[in-house]
Design a protein around this motif. Structure first.
Motif, PDB file in Angstrom:
ATOM      1  N   TYR A  25       0.843  -1.193   0.000  1.00  0.00           N
ATOM      2  CA  TYR A  25       0.000   0.000   0.000  1.00  0.00           C
ATOM      3  C   TYR A  25       0.879   1.243   0.000  1.00  0.00           C
ATOM      4  O   TYR A  25       1.877   1.307   0.722  1.00  0.00           O
ATOM      5  CB  TYR A  25      -0.940   0.014   1.215  1.00  0.00           C
ATOM      6  N   ILE A  26       0.512   2.214  -0.819  1.00  0.00           N
ATOM      7  CA  ILE A  26       1.244   3.463  -0.931  1.00  0.00           C
ATOM      8  C   ILE A  26       0.335   4.579  -0.437  1.00  0.00           C
ATOM      9  O   ILE A  26      -0.786   4.753  -0.947  1.00  0.00           O
ATOM     10  CB  ILE A  26       1.667   3.747  -2.388  1.00  0.00           C
ATOM     11  N   ILE A  27       0.792   5.329   0.550  1.00  0.00           N
ATOM     12  CA  ILE A  27       0.026   6.429   1.127  1.00  0.00           C
ATOM     13  C   ILE A  27       0.633   7.733   0.636  1.00  0.00           C
ATOM     14  O   ILE A  27       1.824   7.983   0.802  1.00  0.00           O
ATOM     15  CB  ILE A  27       0.056   6.374   2.669  1.00  0.00           C
ATOM     16  N   ASP A  42      -7.180   3.659  -9.106  1.00  0.00           N
ATOM     17  CA  ASP A  42      -7.910   4.490  -8.151  1.00  0.00           C
ATOM     18  C   ASP A  42      -7.530   4.119  -6.716  1.00  0.00           C
ATOM     19  O   ASP A  42      -7.270   2.947  -6.413  1.00  0.00           O
ATOM     20  CB  ASP A  42      -9.418   4.315  -8.329  1.00  0.00           C
ATOM     21  N   PRO A  43      -7.527   5.112  -5.811  1.00  0.00           N
ATOM     22  CA  PRO A  43      -7.214   4.808  -4.404  1.00  0.00           C
ATOM     23  C   PRO A  43      -8.285   3.913  -3.789  1.00  0.00           C
ATOM     24  O   PRO A  43      -9.466   3.994  -4.143  1.00  0.00           O
ATOM     25  CB  PRO A  43      -7.184   6.183  -3.739  1.00  0.00           C
ATOM     26  N   VAL A  44      -7.855   3.069  -2.862  1.00  0.00           N
ATOM     27  CA  VAL A  44      -8.812   2.196  -2.173  1.00  0.00           C
ATOM     28  C   VAL A  44      -9.437   2.910  -0.977  1.00  0.00           C
ATOM     29  O   VAL A  44     -10.527   2.539  -0.537  1.00  0.00           O
ATOM     30  CB  VAL A  44      -8.135   0.879  -1.723  1.00  0.00           C
ATOM     31  N   GLU A  79     -11.124  11.044   4.871  1.00  0.00           N
ATOM     32  CA  GLU A  79     -11.923  10.708   6.046  1.00  0.00           C
ATOM     33  C   GLU A  79     -12.165   9.205   6.176  1.00  0.00           C
ATOM     34  O   GLU A  79     -12.202   8.668   7.286  1.00  0.00           O
ATOM     35  CB  GLU A  79     -13.257  11.458   6.002  1.00  0.00           C
ATOM     36  N   ASP A  80     -12.359   8.506   5.039  1.00  0.00           N
ATOM     37  CA  ASP A  80     -12.571   7.053   5.099  1.00  0.00           C
ATOM     38  C   ASP A  80     -11.345   6.349   5.668  1.00  0.00           C
ATOM     39  O   ASP A  80     -11.467   5.392   6.445  1.00  0.00           O
ATOM     40  CB  ASP A  80     -12.894   6.504   3.712  1.00  0.00           C
ATOM     41  N   VAL A 125      -4.860   6.330  -0.256  1.00  0.00           N
ATOM     42  CA  VAL A 125      -4.234   5.024  -0.031  1.00  0.00           C
ATOM     43  C   VAL A 125      -4.424   4.200  -1.300  1.00  0.00           C
ATOM     44  O   VAL A 125      -5.563   3.947  -1.728  1.00  0.00           O
ATOM     45  CB  VAL A 125      -4.859   4.285   1.162  1.00  0.00           C
ATOM     46  N   TYR A 126      -3.306   3.818  -1.912  1.00  0.00           N
ATOM     47  CA  TYR A 126      -3.335   3.040  -3.149  1.00  0.00           C
ATOM     48  C   TYR A 126      -2.852   1.623  -2.875  1.00  0.00           C
ATOM     49  O   TYR A 126      -1.883   1.414  -2.134  1.00  0.00           O
ATOM     50  CB  TYR A 126      -2.420   3.674  -4.199  1.00  0.00           C
ATOM     51  N   LYS A 127      -3.510   0.643  -3.468  1.00  0.00           N
ATOM     52  CA  LYS A 127      -3.020  -0.726  -3.412  1.00  0.00           C
ATOM     53  C   LYS A 127      -2.073  -0.939  -4.576  1.00  0.00           C
ATOM     54  O   LYS A 127      -2.413  -0.674  -5.730  1.00  0.00           O
ATOM     55  CB  LYS A 127      -4.168  -1.730  -3.475  1.00  0.00           C
ATOM     56  N   ASN A 128      -0.878  -1.407  -4.277  1.00  0.00           N
ATOM     57  CA  ASN A 128       0.164  -1.589  -5.296  1.00  0.00           C
ATOM     58  C   ASN A 128       0.007  -2.961  -5.947  1.00  0.00           C
ATOM     59  O   ASN A 128       0.337  -3.977  -5.345  1.00  0.00           O
ATOM     60  CB  ASN A 128       1.541  -1.459  -4.640  1.00  0.00           C
TER      61      ASN A 128
END
Length: 359
Positions: A32-34, A45-47, A51-52, A83-86
């Protein structure tokens, strides 16, 4: 250090996650890349966003910002966090060509006395993390032709310099000598729709300021010095021309860069996808009940004479059990003075890594 060789910020006393890029991050298994930036062109797209993500972590936005960003980013709006899933990230262990561990990972260095310092004299090393990462992936995949995940941008001739800047060649370096604030501007032709990265290889210390009229430098870097030698993310191209300006910022009034390097590279996403899909086909499937000191799983290797490469830092406290047999310390390979690996034959294997504090 190993992280420095991959382009991350790392010195004798500390390392930080600065210098991240999809190639190094995927090799090290960052799932995961923040980021506060839009990286959807790399990871999709970010996961989770803003706020989520805070709710998921059980925090307020202010608490999330405090926990996520270093001091220099404290003024950022936490609602912009993504937050992106790599999808390219490798597992904690994967199969590799054993000859890849003979790769010369050290820096290119022919500027010391060979007889007095043979361990530092290294004419066969790599000038930048970009070429080193390409060579490492090529070796792991056992390819004869270089797998160019990082490709050099095309430099449009010599850079333009401020009036009064003296340009010369010294010890395999371009040498720029002027006053503080004098500039050197590089012009490049680049593909449209790629992410650009910068690394200035130099054996000599330097202090410089960075800027670009083409686009804002993506990771916010405005200066580099001798204690901040790492990859800089320049950003995503929307055109085919790019300019980068360097301003001399050292008391010595000098700026050096090694000859015969582009300095600016981009990631070829098609090559990245193909290379890491192949690596993922022989990676460890971890059991769901793992913890920090007890990691179990299975791995299927497709060829004989393979080595399971892990991203676990080597320590004498680790023990490895392969197909029910506890391996001796001599069977555990230390890779690049940093990581741990073991040799295996082809087929499916059960493997366990357990850690206990060494006595």
């Amino acid at each position: 250090t190993f992280l420095h060789q991959l382009g991350y910020y790392s010195s004798s006393h500390k390392s930080q996650y600065i210098g991240g890029n999809p190639v190094g991050d995927s090799l090290l298994g960052l799932k995961y890349i923040i980021s506060e930036r839009d990286l959807s062109h790399i990871y999709g797209d970010p996961v989770l966003t803003g706020e989520d993500y805070a709710k998921y972590m059980g925090m307020t936005l202010d608490e999330l910002k405090e926990a996520t960003f270093a001091d220099q980013y404290k003024d950022l709006d936490a609602s912009m966090i993504n937050v992106y899933k790599n999808p390219y990230a490798l597992s904690l262990a994967f199969a590799a060509n054993p000859e890849s561990f003979d790769l010369n990972m050290k820096d290119y260095n022919i500027f010391v006395n060979q007889e007095k310092n043979p361990e530092k004299y290294n004419p066969d090393g790599y000038k930048s993390p970009f070429t080193r990462l390409n060579a490492l992936i090529t070796a792991i995949l056992d390819e004869d032709e270089t797998v160019e995940v990082f490709k050099p941008a095309t430099m449009n001739g010599d850079p333009t310099v401020s009036d009064g800047v003296k340009v010369s060649v010294s010890s395999n370096h371009n040498k720029y000598e002027g006053e503080k604030g004098d500039s050197i501007t590089y012009s490049y032709t680049v593909p449209e729709g790629v992410n650009l990265y910068l690394y200035f290889p130099a054996y000599y210390n330097r202090a410089i300021k960075l800027s670009s009229d083409t686009m804002k430098i993506a990771d916010g870097t405005t200066k580099l010095d001798s204690c901040n030698e790492r990859i800089v993310e320049l950003g995503y191209t929307t055109g085919t021309e790019y300019e980068l300006t360097v301003k001399i910022d050292s008391d010595s009034k000098l700026f050096y860069t090694m000859l015969d390097d582009a300095y600016v590279y981009y990631v070829d996403m098609d090559v990245l996808n193909e290379a890491f899909s192949r690596l993922q086909s022989e990676q460890m499937i971890m059991s769901e009940d793992y913890n920090d000191d007890d990691i179990r799983g299975t791995i299927t290797t497709l060829k004989d004479n393979r080595t399971i490469l892990t991203t676990i830092p080597y320590d004498k406290g680790w023990s490895v059990t392969l197909d029910g047999k506890i391996l001796s310390e001599d069977d555990i390979i230390i890779i690049s003075d940093a990581l741990m690996g073991v040799k295996v034959s082809s087929g499916e294997h059960n493997i366990t890594f357990e850690y206990s504090i060494p006595h």
